[in-house]
Design a protein around this motif. Sequence first.
Motif, mmCIF file in Angstrom:
data_model
loop_
_atom_site.group_PDB
_atom_site.id
_atom_site.type_symbol
_atom_site.label_atom_id
_atom_site.label_comp_id
_atom_site.label_asym_id
_atom_site.label_seq_id
_atom_site.Cartn_x
_atom_site.Cartn_y
_atom_site.Cartn_z
ATOM 1 N N SER A 1 0.856 -1.180 0.000
ATOM 2 C CA SER A 1 0.000 0.000 0.000
ATOM 3 C C SER A 1 0.895 1.233 0.000
ATOM 4 C CB SER A 1 -0.895 -0.007 1.246
ATOM 5 O OG SER A 1 -1.756 1.106 1.260
ATOM 6 N N THR A 2 0.344 2.322 -0.464
ATOM 7 C CA THR A 2 1.008 3.620 -0.346
ATOM 8 C C THR A 2 0.130 4.458 0.569
ATOM 9 O OG1 THR A 2 1.967 3.438 -2.566
ATOM 10 C CG2 THR A 2 1.840 5.639 -1.587
ATOM 11 N N GLU A 3 0.550 4.572 1.814
ATOM 12 C CA GLU A 3 -0.293 5.188 2.836
ATOM 13 C C GLU A 3 0.555 5.722 3.974
ATOM 14 O OE1 GLU A 3 -2.432 1.571 3.919
ATOM 15 O OE2 GLU A 3 -1.306 1.532 5.799
ATOM 16 N N GLN A 4 -0.036 6.595 4.757
ATOM 17 C CA GLN A 4 0.662 7.177 5.889
ATOM 18 C C GLN A 4 1.096 6.117 6.891
ATOM 19 O OE1 GLN A 4 -0.102 7.530 9.297
ATOM 20 N NE2 GLN A 4 -2.074 6.457 9.305
ATOM 21 N N HIS A 5 2.278 6.318 7.452
ATOM 22 C CA HIS A 5 2.774 5.495 8.559
ATOM 23 C C HIS A 5 3.369 6.395 9.638
ATOM 24 C CE1 HIS A 5 2.172 2.009 5.973
ATOM 25 N NE2 HIS A 5 2.312 1.272 7.048
ATOM 26 N N GLU B 1 -9.654 9.004 13.343
ATOM 27 C CA GLU B 1 -10.623 9.098 14.430
ATOM 28 C C GLU B 1 -10.006 8.779 15.790
ATOM 29 O OE1 GLU B 1 -14.611 7.405 13.644
ATOM 30 O OE2 GLU B 1 -13.795 6.829 11.705
ATOM 31 N N PHE B 2 -8.901 8.047 15.781
ATOM 32 C CA PHE B 2 -8.318 7.644 17.066
ATOM 33 C C PHE B 2 -6.821 7.892 17.173
ATOM 34 C CE2 PHE B 2 -8.831 3.970 14.264
ATOM 35 C CZ PHE B 2 -7.529 3.487 14.172
ATOM 36 N N SER B 3 -6.178 8.325 16.100
ATOM 37 C CA SER B 3 -4.740 8.594 16.139
ATOM 38 C C SER B 3 -4.467 9.965 15.533
ATOM 39 C CB SER B 3 -3.955 7.524 15.380
ATOM 40 O OG SER B 3 -2.575 7.829 15.370
ATOM 41 N N GLU B 4 -3.871 10.835 16.307
ATOM 42 C CA GLU B 4 -3.616 12.216 15.865
ATOM 43 C C GLU B 4 -2.694 12.273 14.663
ATOM 44 O OE1 GLU B 4 -1.174 16.048 17.637
ATOM 45 O OE2 GLU B 4 -2.301 14.786 19.049
ATOM 46 N N ASN B 5 -1.668 11.432 14.641
ATOM 47 C CA ASN B 5 -0.695 11.485 13.548
ATOM 48 C C ASN B 5 -0.627 10.193 12.735
ATOM 49 O OD1 ASN B 5 0.837 9.671 15.071
ATOM 50 N ND2 ASN B 5 2.218 11.248 15.865
ATOM 51 N N GLY B 6 -1.576 9.288 12.980
ATOM 52 C CA GLY B 6 -1.644 8.057 12.202
ATOM 53 C C GLY B 6 -0.894 6.883 12.785
ATOM 54 N N THR B 7 -0.076 7.114 13.794
ATOM 55 C CA THR B 7 0.705 6.044 14.407
ATOM 56 C C THR B 7 -0.153 5.269 15.399
ATOM 57 O OG1 THR B 7 2.658 7.480 14.260
ATOM 58 C CG2 THR B 7 2.833 5.521 15.660
ATOM 59 N N VAL B 8 0.039 3.963 15.422
ATOM 60 C CA VAL B 8 -0.566 3.108 16.445
ATOM 61 C C VAL B 8 0.536 2.235 17.017
ATOM 62 C CG1 VAL B 8 -2.258 1.303 16.947
ATOM 63 C CG2 VAL B 8 -2.800 3.095 15.271
ATOM 64 N N GLY B 9 0.782 2.388 18.317
ATOM 65 C CA GLY B 9 1.906 1.692 18.938
ATOM 66 C C GLY B 9 3.104 2.610 19.043
ATOM 67 N N ASP B 10 4.037 2.230 19.873
ATOM 68 C CA ASP B 10 5.224 3.052 20.128
ATOM 69 C C ASP B 10 6.392 2.570 19.281
ATOM 70 O OD1 ASP B 10 7.388 4.465 21.108
ATOM 71 O OD2 ASP B 10 6.818 4.241 23.214
#
Length: 241
Positions: free
Chosen positions: A25-29, A196-205
């Motif tokens: 995919s080409t998408e934000q990370h 809706e749940f991540s300000e910058n698109g990141t999930v996890g540290d």
Amino acid sequence: MHLRAATWTDADAVETDLAVLPVGSTEQHGPHAPLGTDVLTAEAVADAGVERYDGEVVVAPAVPVGIAEEHRHFTGTLWVGEDTFRDYVRETVASLAHHGWDRVVVVNGHGGNVAALREVCARITRHDDAYAVPFTWFDAADAPDMGHGGPVETSLLQCVYPDFVREDRLDEAAAGGADGWGEWVSGVNLAYDSAEFSENGTVGDPRQGGAERGEQLLDDASEALSALLARVADRDLNDRD
């Protein structure tokens, strides 16, 4: 053999019916990892698995755009619909099969592709002149803390493409990220989009990983892919009907 680097005569001389098709995919990370993360990691695992496998395998060019509308709020994200994606994969596999490479492992690097790939590979196997199975590398590597742009994907990038990770933004990614995927109530995810749940698109540290872990993830995923290739190569396909 990589088709993108081969001549047609090189390809014609290959004696195998086995191929891999990387998809991503080409998408934000997040602010720290590239938009092409899912393609880069799928290709890295595909290459490592093919190198590990004891036999010849044709490596097709990667499919770079997948099912990713859930990240549409973040600039640079590209996506196609499920039907378009399934048709593209199916017709690409048909092209491979036309040349005799009719046993295909689709090496996937994007969670949003999983359901569609399972469906289309079943359709290919049931109705076309090919056998196809999907392989999602982070499932095979047993990565329960996968997240999105989190420690798993970031670690693999730090191993194979360290210059692509913006190390000076890891703190920012963690601070503006989410702990988990979605907004869950009574077993239902109320959120459809990552914004809706991540300000910058990141999930996890993403700080909870590193190149050493990435090396282990690559080793685990490539070992699993090599084993799958061996099984697909030996599988009796005469009873598919």
